[in-house]
Design a protein around this motif. Structure first.
Motif, mmCIF file in Angstrom:
data_model
loop_
_atom_site.group_PDB
_atom_site.id
_atom_site.type_symbol
_atom_site.label_atom_id
_atom_site.label_comp_id
_atom_site.label_asym_id
_atom_site.label_seq_id
_atom_site.Cartn_x
_atom_site.Cartn_y
_atom_site.Cartn_z
ATOM 1 N N PHE A 134 -14.828 3.511 -2.489
ATOM 2 C CA PHE A 134 -13.204 3.622 -2.172
ATOM 3 C C PHE A 134 -12.744 2.216 -2.591
ATOM 4 C CE2 PHE A 134 -14.521 7.105 0.803
ATOM 5 C CZ PHE A 134 -14.229 7.938 -0.280
ATOM 6 N N VAL A 135 -13.111 1.091 -2.276
ATOM 7 C CA VAL A 135 -12.701 0.000 -2.162
ATOM 8 C C VAL A 135 -13.173 -1.046 -3.102
ATOM 9 C CG1 VAL A 135 -12.467 -2.174 -0.659
ATOM 10 C CG2 VAL A 135 -13.017 -0.035 0.385
ATOM 11 N N SER A 162 -8.229 5.777 -7.031
ATOM 12 C CA SER A 162 -7.037 5.050 -6.571
ATOM 13 C C SER A 162 -6.735 3.882 -7.018
ATOM 14 C CB SER A 162 -6.850 5.340 -5.094
ATOM 15 O OG SER A 162 -5.721 4.600 -4.709
ATOM 16 N N THR A 191 -6.444 -0.205 4.351
ATOM 17 C CA THR A 191 -5.486 0.805 3.833
ATOM 18 C C THR A 191 -6.165 1.891 2.911
ATOM 19 O OG1 THR A 191 -5.137 -0.427 1.732
ATOM 20 C CG2 THR A 191 -3.699 -0.920 3.669
ATOM 21 N N ARG A 192 -7.214 1.370 2.304
ATOM 22 C CA ARG A 192 -8.020 2.337 1.180
ATOM 23 C C ARG A 192 -8.734 3.498 2.028
ATOM 24 N NH1 ARG A 192 -8.716 2.163 -3.822
ATOM 25 N NH2 ARG A 192 -6.695 1.391 -3.938
ATOM 26 N N ALA A 197 0.912 -1.161 0.111
ATOM 27 C CA ALA A 197 -0.055 -0.118 0.037
ATOM 28 C C ALA A 197 0.851 1.302 -0.084
ATOM 29 C CB ALA A 197 -0.836 0.106 1.180
ATOM 30 N N TYR A 221 -13.294 -6.328 1.113
ATOM 31 C CA TYR A 221 -14.285 -5.623 0.373
ATOM 32 C C TYR A 221 -15.837 -5.757 0.550
ATOM 33 C CZ TYR A 221 -17.367 -5.179 -4.128
ATOM 34 O OH TYR A 221 -18.100 -4.744 -5.026
ATOM 35 N N ALA A 255 -8.607 0.816 -10.706
ATOM 36 C CA ALA A 255 -9.052 1.706 -9.727
ATOM 37 C C ALA A 255 -10.459 2.013 -9.831
ATOM 38 C CB ALA A 255 -8.301 3.054 -10.212
#
Length: 528
Positions: free
Chosen positions: A336-337, A426, A434-435, A179, A344, A286
């Motif tokens: 985000f994930v 991202s 981490t995300r 990450a 997830y 992403a």
């Protein structure tokens, strides 16, 4: 040292090959890694491969210490540098400069054994001191959080590195190995000799390719490093050429001026598919989303949940997907994930409901819609930003698109300089924790504000060693992100690339969730 050590055992996570992360780490710790050096003698590297990139390369991406929370720097890192452990084909974390690693039973220390014979491009050996130095000089994403959790780094000899933590941290390896850039190793003596600016001008690493030259805005030239531990590269010279305009990239590929291109969309992608000798390569990477940086400002219309809900319902995801991604993007309600990450939480995509969106705006006091101001986006994705702005305009949310070059865009994003709307995204390696840490938690690199309930849950999961309990906590956080509409998810983008007739193995799609060609030493040209 008086510590009981055991092979690292991570919680189950299926990799792209179907191997669980538990098995991957156990095998790695015992030294049975798929990335072990080839025993057969490789042929001398030959030929040149030229790749057309959709962004202008930035010197900051040449230095692992400045790795931001996006995937783009790894386009360069996988060529110039190497890490202690890193994602590799079929492996969420593969031993690289580290031959193996172990973790203490109490989760408070990790010991790495450096692989013997690994060299930097200047011929100097990679040592434990280089590993310690690289971590200590790291100043990229998640820097403060990582360094706050690491108590000491010990180097008892040239081949052993011990990280001692202040408290058990189940994501240490994820942050260190994927990450962030903290586990990517640079030569201590060389950096101290040439200085920080000198290093970016002439970087030396331990990766499969050496730095030759960089012409800003034009191209980066790399040459094979025959002393790379895993195997010598197949191709003598790699050139990454900056061609920001999409139609110009495709024209260069059709004329044979480049051997491959990144990021092709819409009608141009269809044209590529129709062109004899060219191939469309698809990989999923992403998540991209619409972010509301003013939602914590009581004076902003975005402070009202109903306005954010209206924007969420005003994105016509299926039509945007078909027009730009040829239908290849993955739609879901997780801003985000991405779907390939551990922890997830899957949820169906939000519907496109312009009538409901207009109703919510009216209830929030905006019966005639509202002027949203600027919509900032990465210039490489300006066509997506424009499609989002057009879709929002249909429900009365009027935004003015502001494309910014990638390095500058993410720099200003992280420095909290934007207002209005932001098209975020991202593809950085990691997991759900981490995300979320970067985008949804207090102090996150790209978080413009925070919610106490999310922060409390995040702190609780950070020290939870039970996989099921930790998953439940991270699912709660993702559900709260969805309910609060911290960001409106667009999709998990499909990275569409073009591959020319000279390329044998492009290495696109070999790493899960990674859109670029890597590992570089695995790329081949036909007939060489």
């Amino acid at each position: 040292m008086g510590l009981s050590l055991r092979p690292v055992r991570a919680k189950p996570e299926e990799t792209a090959s179907g191997i669980s992360r538990r098995d991957v780490l156990a095998l790695a710790a015992l030294g049975f890694a798929a990335g072990a050096p080839a025993t057969a003698l490789a042929a001398t590297p030959q030929g040149q491969l030229t790749w057309g990139a959709h962004v202008s390369l930035a010197p900051t991406w040449f230095d692992p210490a400045e790795t931001s929370g996006i995937i783009t720097p790894f386009m360069v890192l996988y060529a110039l540098h190497d890490a202690m452990v890193k994602p590799m084909p079929g492996q969420a974390l593969a031993p690289s400069l580290a031959e193996s690693w172990t973790a203490a039973e109490d989760g408070l220390s990790y010991e790495f054994l450096l692989r013997k014979g690994t060299l930097f491009h200047n011929g100097e050996p990679v040592t434990a001191e280089d590993v310690k130095f690289s971590f200590e000089r790291y100043r990229g994403t998640s820097r403060d959080m990582m360094k706050a959790r690491v108590a000491t780094i010990e180097t008892p000899d040239t081949h052993h590195v011990n990280f001692r933590l202040k408290e058990p941290w189940p994501d240490f390896l994820t942050f260190y190995g994927s990450a962030t850039g903290a586990g990517w190793v640079v030569p201590k003596k060389y950096v101290e000799k040439v200085g920080e600016d000198g290093f970016k001008k002439a970087p030396i690493g331990a990766g499969p390719y050496k730095f030759v030259s960089f012409n800003p805005g034009i191209e980066l030239v790399l040459e094979a490093f025959d002393g790379y531990w895993r195997k010598p590269p197949n191709i003598k010279r790699i050139v990454i050429r900056s061609i920001p305009d999409e139609s110009t990239r495709l024209a260069a590929l059709k004329r044979g001026e480049v051997d491959g291109i990144y990021w092709i969309t819409g009608e141009l992608a269809e044209e590529l598919q129709r062109t004899p000798g060219l191939k469309l390569a698809v990989s999923h990477t992403a998540p991209q989303w619409l972010y509301f940086p003013e939602q914590w400002d009581p004076k902003s219309p975005w402070h009202d949940l109903r306005v954010r809900q209206a924007a969420n319902l005003g994105l016509d995801r299926p039509n945007i997907n078909q027009a730009i991604q040829l239908g290849h993007a993955l739609l879901h309600d997780n801003a985000f994930v991405p779907a390939h990450f551990e922890f997830y939480r899957k949820a169906p995509p939000p519907p496109f409901d312009p009538a409901k969106a207009k109703q919510l705006l009216a209830e929030a006091g905006h019966p005639n819609g509202l002027d949203a101001g600027p919509l900032y986006c990465d210039a490489a994705f300006s066509n997506i930003g424009e499609a989002m702005a057009n879709s929002l305009r249909e429900v009365g949310i009027r935004a003015n698109l502001r494309p910014i070059e990638r390095a500058a865009f993410y720099k200003s994003f992280s420095e909290k300089k934007y207002n209005g709307l932001i098209m975020g995204g991202s593809a950085a390696f990691g997991n759900a924790a981490t995300r979320l840490e970067a985008f949804a938690v207090k102090g996150g690199a790209y978080a413009y504000g925070n919610y106490p309930d999310i922060d409390a849950l995040f702190q609780k999961q950070a020290g939870e060693l039970d996989h099921a309990k930790r998953e439940a906590l991270l699912f709660q956080i993702q559900q709260l992100v969805q309910e609060k509409v911290i960001a409106a998810p667009l999709w998990q983008v499909a990275a569409l690339s073009g591959v020319g007739p000279r390329v044998g193995e492009s290495a696109i799609g070999l790493l899960g969730g990674y859109p670029w060609t890597s590992p570089y030493e695995d790329i081949t040209l036909k007939g060489t």
